[in-house]
Design an enzyme around this catalytic site. Sequence first.
Site: not given
Length: 268
Positions: A3, A88, A107, A148, A257
């Site tokens: 993050e 990787h 990934r 919203k 999530r």
Amino acid sequence: MPELPEVETVKTVLKRRIQGLKIHDIDVYYEKMMDEDKRQILIGQTIHDLKRYGKYIVFILDSCVLISHLRMEGRYFFKEPNEPVLKHEHIVFQLSDGLSLRYHDTRKFGTFEIRDLDHYLTVPPLNQLAKEPFDIDPNAFYKTLKHKHKAIKTALLDQSIIAGIGNIYADEILFACKIHPLRMTDQIKKSEANQIVQEGIRILNHAILAGGTTIRTYVSELGVSGRFQLQLMVHQREGEACYVCGTTILREVINGRSSFYCKTCQKR
DNA sequence: AACGAAACCTGCGCGC
DNA sequence: TGCGCGCAGGTTTCGT
């Protein structure tokens, strides 16, 4: 994976090591991540600066910018050029100081985009990015939420509403504000919107500081991962007791999530 | 406008 | 030991 705080740490370390260096060559081991055209554009350019916007890292080059997004598991490592390339490691930048900067991504979700130096902020993906908690106007944020109708947890993960917050810190911020993750955005009070921004700043800053204290360790041993330990109040604590009231922490899937919260502390 | 599911990938831990 | 499933700190796309 990372993050905003982790990306900030990565950017800081990278900047310190590669600012002013030239990209002598690039080895690509996963074509989908960087095609030959991009590779040719980047070779020979000098890295003048590094910036971060939300979770994006931007390499400022001679005539263009390289926009890197780590997605879930992207990491950078510095290695000697002769060290074997691992499974990787998908992109290897040979730099003018003799070291190689390696992009590692289990990934393969990470992305590299090239944009014009003059208007990279006015075209995708960066033009879609909202302001970060540090820069956002709480009043404007409140108005956006009011117009919203979606779960606040979903809104906090929407980078076009507020940038830099991911799944972990979204849960932590909502716990700190005593707001249930399923509360609708149009039910968030002005004072609560303000609180989300303030707690966001506090929690992200705390995490950046924690990352900063371990930079040396990461560079020497693990490369630039930006990971660090931070005391989490709710995230990943399903079935455990809330540190504030003792109630069992719940897990619920919101917007696809995992979301962790205390149903006693956080008002719906 | 919002939601859900699927897609992009790989590895890990778990139960059987 | 092997297998299938669920899960992972992100984002985009497509259908309803």
